[in-house]
Design a protein around this motif. Structure first.
Motif, PDB file in Angstrom:
ATOM      1  N   GLY A   1     -59.081  71.653  -2.123  1.00  0.00           N
ATOM      2  CA  GLY A   1     -57.943  71.946  -2.988  1.00  0.00           C
ATOM      3  C   GLY A   1     -56.819  70.966  -2.715  1.00  0.00           C
ATOM      4  O   GLY A   1     -56.609  70.549  -1.574  1.00  0.00           O
ATOM      5  N   VAL A   2     -56.104  70.571  -3.767  1.00  0.00           N
ATOM      6  CA  VAL A   2     -54.994  69.633  -3.621  1.00  0.00           C
ATOM      7  C   VAL A   2     -53.755  70.239  -4.299  1.00  0.00           C
ATOM      8  O   VAL A   2     -53.825  70.712  -5.434  1.00  0.00           O
ATOM      9  N   ILE A   3     -52.639  70.214  -3.584  1.00  0.00           N
ATOM     10  CA  ILE A   3     -51.366  70.704  -4.102  1.00  0.00           C
ATOM     11  C   ILE A   3     -50.332  69.602  -3.935  1.00  0.00           C
ATOM     12  O   ILE A   3     -50.221  69.001  -2.867  1.00  0.00           O
ATOM     13  N   VAL A   4     -49.576  69.337  -4.999  1.00  0.00           N
ATOM     14  CA  VAL A   4     -48.508  68.336  -4.973  1.00  0.00           C
ATOM     15  C   VAL A   4     -47.204  69.030  -5.350  1.00  0.00           C
ATOM     16  O   VAL A   4     -47.131  69.727  -6.367  1.00  0.00           O
ATOM     17  N   THR A   5     -46.172  68.859  -4.534  1.00  0.00           N
ATOM     18  CA  THR A   5     -44.853  69.403  -4.854  1.00  0.00           C
ATOM     19  C   THR A   5     -43.830  68.280  -4.866  1.00  0.00           C
ATOM     20  O   THR A   5     -43.883  67.366  -4.035  1.00  0.00           O
ATOM     21  N   VAL A   6     -42.915  68.341  -5.822  1.00  0.00           N
ATOM     22  CA  VAL A   6     -41.792  67.409  -5.895  1.00  0.00           C
ATOM     23  C   VAL A   6     -40.525  68.251  -5.949  1.00  0.00           C
ATOM     24  O   VAL A   6     -40.362  69.074  -6.856  1.00  0.00           O
ATOM     25  N   SER A   7     -39.640  68.041  -4.985  1.00  0.00           N
ATOM     26  CA  SER A   7     -38.454  68.890  -4.848  1.00  0.00           C
ATOM     27  C   SER A   7     -37.190  68.048  -4.843  1.00  0.00           C
ATOM     28  O   SER A   7     -37.070  67.090  -4.065  1.00  0.00           O
ATOM     29  N   GLY A   8     -36.234  68.416  -5.711  1.00  0.00           N
ATOM     30  CA  GLY A   8     -34.937  67.752  -5.732  1.00  0.00           C
ATOM     31  C   GLY A   8     -34.017  68.311  -4.663  1.00  0.00           C
ATOM     32  O   GLY A   8     -34.394  69.236  -3.923  1.00  0.00           O
ATOM     33  N   PRO A   9     -32.804  67.782  -4.556  1.00  0.00           N
ATOM     34  CA  PRO A   9     -31.855  68.261  -3.545  1.00  0.00           C
ATOM     35  C   PRO A   9     -31.595  69.758  -3.693  1.00  0.00           C
ATOM     36  O   PRO A   9     -31.428  70.258  -4.806  1.00  0.00           O
TER      37      PRO A   9
ATOM     38  N   PRO B   1     -33.661  74.396  -4.977  1.00  0.00           N
ATOM     39  CA  PRO B   1     -33.879  73.012  -5.413  1.00  0.00           C
ATOM     40  C   PRO B   1     -33.355  72.801  -6.828  1.00  0.00           C
ATOM     41  O   PRO B   1     -33.560  73.639  -7.710  1.00  0.00           O
ATOM     42  N   SER B   2     -32.665  71.685  -7.044  1.00  0.00           N
ATOM     43  CA  SER B   2     -32.193  71.360  -8.387  1.00  0.00           C
ATOM     44  C   SER B   2     -33.368  71.064  -9.318  1.00  0.00           C
ATOM     45  O   SER B   2     -33.275  71.252 -10.533  1.00  0.00           O
ATOM     46  N   PHE B   3     -34.477  70.607  -8.734  1.00  0.00           N
ATOM     47  CA  PHE B   3     -35.719  70.388  -9.471  1.00  0.00           C
ATOM     48  C   PHE B   3     -36.873  70.730  -8.548  1.00  0.00           C
ATOM     49  O   PHE B   3     -36.836  70.425  -7.356  1.00  0.00           O
ATOM     50  N   TYR B   4     -37.894  71.397  -9.094  1.00  0.00           N
ATOM     51  CA  TYR B   4     -39.051  71.725  -8.267  1.00  0.00           C
ATOM     52  C   TYR B   4     -40.278  71.828  -9.145  1.00  0.00           C
ATOM     53  O   TYR B   4     -40.301  72.562 -10.134  1.00  0.00           O
ATOM     54  N   ALA B   5     -41.292  71.059  -8.804  1.00  0.00           N
ATOM     55  CA  ALA B   5     -42.559  71.075  -9.528  1.00  0.00           C
ATOM     56  C   ALA B   5     -43.695  71.293  -8.545  1.00  0.00           C
ATOM     57  O   ALA B   5     -43.717  70.696  -7.460  1.00  0.00           O
ATOM     58  N   VAL B   6     -44.630  72.166  -8.923  1.00  0.00           N
ATOM     59  CA  VAL B   6     -45.822  72.430  -8.122  1.00  0.00           C
ATOM     60  C   VAL B   6     -47.035  72.162  -9.001  1.00  0.00           C
ATOM     61  O   VAL B   6     -47.245  72.848 -10.004  1.00  0.00           O
ATOM     62  N   ALA B   7     -47.813  71.154  -8.656  1.00  0.00           N
ATOM     63  CA  ALA B   7     -49.048  70.840  -9.380  1.00  0.00           C
ATOM     64  C   ALA B   7     -50.225  71.139  -8.460  1.00  0.00           C
ATOM     65  O   ALA B   7     -50.208  70.777  -7.280  1.00  0.00           O
ATOM     66  N   THR B   8     -51.247  71.799  -8.997  1.00  0.00           N
ATOM     67  CA  THR B   8     -52.381  72.210  -8.183  1.00  0.00           C
ATOM     68  C   THR B   8     -53.688  71.813  -8.862  1.00  0.00           C
ATOM     69  O   THR B   8     -53.739  71.570 -10.063  1.00  0.00           O
ATOM     70  N   SER B   9     -54.742  71.789  -8.069  1.00  0.00           N
ATOM     71  CA  SER B   9     -56.070  71.489  -8.608  1.00  0.00           C
ATOM     72  C   SER B   9     -56.763  72.725  -9.151  1.00  0.00           C
ATOM     73  O   SER B   9     -57.850  72.636  -9.712  1.00  0.00           O
TER      74      SER B   9
ATOM     75  N   ARG C   1     -44.498  66.302  -1.436  1.00  0.00           N
ATOM     76  CA  ARG C   1     -45.460  66.753  -0.434  1.00  0.00           C
ATOM     77  C   ARG C   1     -46.843  66.884  -1.069  1.00  0.00           C
ATOM     78  O   ARG C   1     -46.958  67.321  -2.220  1.00  0.00           O
ATOM     79  N   ILE C   2     -47.862  66.518  -0.324  1.00  0.00           N
ATOM     80  CA  ILE C   2     -49.246  66.681  -0.757  1.00  0.00           C
ATOM     81  C   ILE C   2     -49.966  67.494   0.314  1.00  0.00           C
ATOM     82  O   ILE C   2     -49.906  67.179   1.503  1.00  0.00           O
ATOM     83  N   PHE C   3     -50.632  68.558  -0.140  1.00  0.00           N
ATOM     84  CA  PHE C   3     -51.383  69.415   0.769  1.00  0.00           C
ATOM     85  C   PHE C   3     -52.871  69.352   0.408  1.00  0.00           C
ATOM     86  O   PHE C   3     -53.231  69.455  -0.762  1.00  0.00           O
ATOM     87  N   LEU C   4     -53.712  69.188   1.420  1.00  0.00           N
ATOM     88  CA  LEU C   4     -55.145  69.361   1.262  1.00  0.00           C
ATOM     89  C   LEU C   4     -55.506  70.730   1.815  1.00  0.00           C
ATOM     90  O   LEU C   4     -55.066  71.090   2.917  1.00  0.00           O
ATOM     91  N   THR C   5     -56.274  71.500   1.052  1.00  0.00           N
ATOM     92  CA  THR C   5     -56.636  72.840   1.501  1.00  0.00           C
ATOM     93  C   THR C   5     -58.140  73.064   1.378  1.00  0.00           C
ATOM     94  O   THR C   5     -58.808  72.452   0.535  1.00  0.00           O
ATOM     95  N   ARG C   6     -58.629  73.932   2.218  1.00  0.00           N
ATOM     96  CA  ARG C   6     -60.001  74.445   2.109  1.00  0.00           C
ATOM     97  C   ARG C   6     -59.955  75.934   2.430  1.00  0.00           C
ATOM     98  O   ARG C   6     -59.336  76.342   3.418  1.00  0.00           O
ATOM     99  N   ASN C   7     -60.577  76.724   1.561  1.00  0.00           N
ATOM    100  CA  ASN C   7     -60.545  78.189   1.695  1.00  0.00           C
ATOM    101  C   ASN C   7     -59.100  78.701   1.761  1.00  0.00           C
ATOM    102  O   ASN C   7     -58.808  79.681   2.447  1.00  0.00           O
ATOM    103  N   GLY C   8     -58.201  78.004   1.040  1.00  0.00           N
ATOM    104  CA  GLY C   8     -56.810  78.437   0.975  1.00  0.00           C
ATOM    105  C   GLY C   8     -55.958  78.039   2.157  1.00  0.00           C
ATOM    106  O   GLY C   8     -54.757  78.296   2.167  1.00  0.00           O
ATOM    107  N   LYS C   9     -56.539  77.384   3.156  1.00  0.00           N
ATOM    108  CA  LYS C   9     -55.800  76.986   4.345  1.00  0.00           C
ATOM    109  C   LYS C   9     -55.516  75.486   4.315  1.00  0.00           C
ATOM    110  O   LYS C   9     -56.378  74.697   3.927  1.00  0.00           O
ATOM    111  N   VAL C  10     -54.320  75.098   4.730  1.00  0.00           N
ATOM    112  CA  VAL C  10     -53.914  73.697   4.726  1.00  0.00           C
ATOM    113  C   VAL C  10     -54.594  72.968   5.875  1.00  0.00           C
ATOM    114  O   VAL C  10     -54.480  73.371   7.041  1.00  0.00           O
TER     115      VAL C  10
END
Length: 249
Positions: free
Chosen positions: A59-67, A95-103, A186-195
């Protein structure tokens, strides 16, 4: 003897099997006078030192967070036929901006415990520790709803493309009303829900050109900025009046 024990201990620790190798389409975002938003392509690969596990899906999660800044959230109620502010909650930091993209669906690629630990989801990215009003979660939900409507908060489930559990890519669209500052990615790699691995970098977002000059003028020399704004307003009004008179002839 002590050094030998430390060496043997480090040698006995398992090597991290999978790591993030990241790439960005741009290292910074420039806010100009005609800025209408920006799109950032985030891509990367997974570097492996051991064979890929066959009993789980990456699993891959990408977050982009503003100030993150304090926010005042008010609730209005109708009293005697008039809408008035009744309750106020001071959010410590949002966060003034926050995006969470997931696989995939967020609840499938990240466990609740990992979300609590790393503050990945949008509600977890908002801190409201000192609020003492009952039903504070309703104020947080209202803030998320308002900022989601303006694309400042984005939950992009399934937006990360993963090929052969090795290559990944996603696009995050930044709206026009960005707050200047450093945007943590931030980019997170996960397996079985664990980072299993995390990578973090920063994308600077700064005003440039005329936008930067006007911003600094308003901060450093407010009287001159006010006079300049007045002159521009008068000139614009005169030009519009002259154009209208010319059209009537």
């Amino acid at each position: 003897m002590a050094r030998l024990l430390v060496f043997l201990l480090l040698f006995a620790l398992p090597a991290q099997a999978e790591r993030v190798v990241l790439g960005l389409s741009q290292d910074e975002v420039a806010i100009t006078a005609n800025f209408t938003g920006s799109e950032i392509l985030i891509f990367g690969a997974v570097r492996r030192e051991t064979p890929m596990p066959s009993d789980s899906t990456l699993g891959v999660i990408v977050t982009v967070s503003g100030p993150s800044l304090p926010v005042t959230v008010r609730r209005k109620d109708r009293r005697l036929g008039i809408w008035v502010n009744t309750d106020v909650v001071e959010v410590d930091a949002a966060p003034s901006f926050y995006a969470v993209a997931t696989s995939g669906p967020l609840e499938e690629v990240l466990t609740h415990v990992e979300d609590l630990r790393r503050s990945v989801s949008i509600p977890r990215a908002i801190r409201s520790v000192g609020a003492d009003i009952s039903g504070t979660e309703n104020f947080t939900e209202a803030l998320i709803r308002i900022r989601s409507a303006s694309d400042n908060y984005q939950l992009l489930e399934g937006a990360v493309d993963v090929e052969e559990q090795t290559l990944f890519r996603t696009e995050v669209v930044l709206p026009a009303n960005l707050t200047e500052g450093d945007y943590s990615t931030r980019i997170f790699l996960t397996r079985n829900g664990k980072v299993i691995d995390e990578y973090q970098t920063v994308i600077p977002v700064n005003k440039v050109g005329l936008e930067r000059w006007l911003y600094e003028l308003s901060r450093d020399n407010a009287p001159v900025y006010g006079i300049l704004a007045l002159i521009i307003a008068i000139a614009s009004g005169w030009a519009a009046s002259a154009a209208f008179a010319l059209l009537r002839r």
